[in-house]
Design a protein around this motif. Sequence first.
Motif, PDB file in Angstrom:
ATOM      1  N   GLY A  65       0.786  -1.226   0.000  1.00  0.00           N
ATOM      2  CA  GLY A  65       0.000   0.000   0.000  1.00  0.00           C
ATOM      3  C   GLY A  65       0.816   1.272   0.000  1.00  0.00           C
ATOM      4  N   VAL A  66       2.135   1.163  -0.070  1.00  0.00           N
ATOM      5  CA  VAL A  66       2.995   2.351  -0.083  1.00  0.00           C
ATOM      6  C   VAL A  66       3.097   2.882  -1.511  1.00  0.00           C
ATOM      7  CG1 VAL A  66       5.318   3.238   0.341  1.00  0.00           C
ATOM      8  CG2 VAL A  66       4.303   1.571   1.913  1.00  0.00           C
ATOM      9  N   LEU A  67       2.885   4.183  -1.657  1.00  0.00           N
ATOM     10  CA  LEU A  67       2.966   4.828  -2.966  1.00  0.00           C
ATOM     11  C   LEU A  67       4.380   5.367  -3.163  1.00  0.00           C
ATOM     12  CD1 LEU A  67       1.326   5.639  -5.462  1.00  0.00           C
ATOM     13  CD2 LEU A  67       0.774   7.795  -4.317  1.00  0.00           C
ATOM     14  N   VAL A  96       1.411  20.035   0.135  1.00  0.00           N
ATOM     15  CA  VAL A  96       2.426  20.184  -0.897  1.00  0.00           C
ATOM     16  C   VAL A  96       3.611  19.299  -0.531  1.00  0.00           C
ATOM     17  CG1 VAL A  96       4.010  21.758  -2.073  1.00  0.00           C
ATOM     18  CG2 VAL A  96       1.716  22.539  -1.423  1.00  0.00           C
ATOM     19  N   PHE A  97       4.035  18.462  -1.462  1.00  0.00           N
ATOM     20  CA  PHE A  97       5.153  17.552  -1.229  1.00  0.00           C
ATOM     21  C   PHE A  97       6.327  17.965  -2.101  1.00  0.00           C
ATOM     22  CE2 PHE A  97       1.333  15.371  -0.061  1.00  0.00           C
ATOM     23  CZ  PHE A  97       1.670  14.644   1.077  1.00  0.00           C
ATOM     24  N   GLU A 110       8.134  11.271  -0.605  1.00  0.00           N
ATOM     25  CA  GLU A 110       7.713  10.328   0.425  1.00  0.00           C
ATOM     26  C   GLU A 110       6.405  10.774   1.070  1.00  0.00           C
ATOM     27  OE1 GLU A 110      10.922   9.970   3.166  1.00  0.00           O
ATOM     28  OE2 GLU A 110      12.269   8.981   1.726  1.00  0.00           O
ATOM     29  N   ASN A 111       5.694   9.753   1.591  1.00  0.00           N
ATOM     30  CA  ASN A 111       4.470   9.958   2.390  1.00  0.00           C
ATOM     31  C   ASN A 111       3.326  10.587   1.615  1.00  0.00           C
ATOM     32  OD1 ASN A 111       5.868   8.965   4.690  1.00  0.00           O
ATOM     33  ND2 ASN A 111       6.753  10.995   5.013  1.00  0.00           N
ATOM     34  N   ILE A 112       3.318  10.445   0.294  1.00  0.00           N
ATOM     35  CA  ILE A 112       2.183  10.917  -0.500  1.00  0.00           C
ATOM     36  C   ILE A 112       1.041   9.926  -0.328  1.00  0.00           C
ATOM     37  CG2 ILE A 112       1.350  11.368  -2.841  1.00  0.00           C
ATOM     38  CD1 ILE A 112       4.078  12.382  -3.571  1.00  0.00           C
ATOM     39  N   PRO A 113      -0.176  10.383  -0.007  1.00  0.00           N
ATOM     40  CA  PRO A 113      -1.295   9.453   0.211  1.00  0.00           C
ATOM     41  C   PRO A 113      -1.626   8.664  -1.047  1.00  0.00           C
ATOM     42  CG  PRO A 113      -2.084  11.721   0.087  1.00  0.00           C
ATOM     43  CD  PRO A 113      -0.590  11.791   0.156  1.00  0.00           C
ATOM     44  N   ASP A 114      -2.027   7.397  -0.859  1.00  0.00           N
ATOM     45  CA  ASP A 114      -2.304   6.533  -2.008  1.00  0.00           C
ATOM     46  C   ASP A 114      -3.756   6.591  -2.448  1.00  0.00           C
ATOM     47  OD1 ASP A 114      -3.265   5.233   0.300  1.00  0.00           O
ATOM     48  OD2 ASP A 114      -3.130   3.278  -0.692  1.00  0.00           O
ATOM     49  N   ASN A 115      -4.570   7.412  -1.772  1.00  0.00           N
ATOM     50  CA  ASN A 115      -6.005   7.451  -2.091  1.00  0.00           C
ATOM     51  C   ASN A 115      -6.526   8.873  -2.278  1.00  0.00           C
ATOM     52  OD1 ASN A 115      -5.686   8.237   0.525  1.00  0.00           O
ATOM     53  ND2 ASN A 115      -7.281   6.918   1.380  1.00  0.00           N
TER      54      ASN A 115
END
Length: 263
Positions: A65-67, A96-97, A110-115
């Motif tokens: 589940g990690v994007l 903002v990433f 890193e840590n961008i949501p997958d949904n």
Amino acid sequence: MNKKVILSTVLFLSACGGSDSGDGISLNKVKSNDKAKCSNSRLDSCYYDINQLALNIMFRKNDTGVLNVTASVSGPKQDIYFTGSDVLEIHADGEVFLPTNNGADSLRYENIPDNAQIYEFFWYRNSQLVEYNSIDGITEPSVILSTSQHDGSNTITTDWLNNPDYTYQIHTPSLWCTNLNYESEMFSPSTGILDNQRPPYQATLQALYGKNIESLKVNYRSCDISVTLIAKNNQVNYRNKQKRLFIHHDNFSEHPLTLFESN
């Protein structure tokens, strides 16, 4: 730590001298580099006119589940670093990433949501927006139904859970064997990437490699392959036509298969 900035105001306003991206977002006509902000090295993206560059963004969600999100730039030289006055921001779920390794040949986020409902991509040069695009979804990992143990036949099979909204490709694998002297040998397949596949994928060893399981067992201690399944969600929409900023959300799944292994 990944840098995040909570959005609290409208970030982008139309400005004079710019062109519209189709979303009311103004794109500025900044093309060449700003020598004060760029090392003037041919290895740096900011050295080139933006029309000479292509920014490729890879979205890959793994089985846990990690994007995983990376970005790289291509242009007149093979190795170019996205650096200097060039900045790529990714927006998702009101945040903002920024890359965790700015100035590298491949940027990591890193840590961008997958949904997220929408993922937006903003390319700045000299603090001015020069390219924009977005997508409204990603491709989920494929569920491989086949096991890693072969049934002993001359046919290899890869089965997966079919999604009617997805298209699938098969990257036919090389055959890797360990001979009686414990040396590795590789046999290339007769086909490359196969388009428009639906499960299951089946092929014979004879058709792919000109081999059969019986002769392989006589001459080798073990043989293995790994079938690559490439999936793409056709329901994902791009906000704008891809020109200089290309978003790739194909998902790659591996099906490792041990044909046999002697003691």
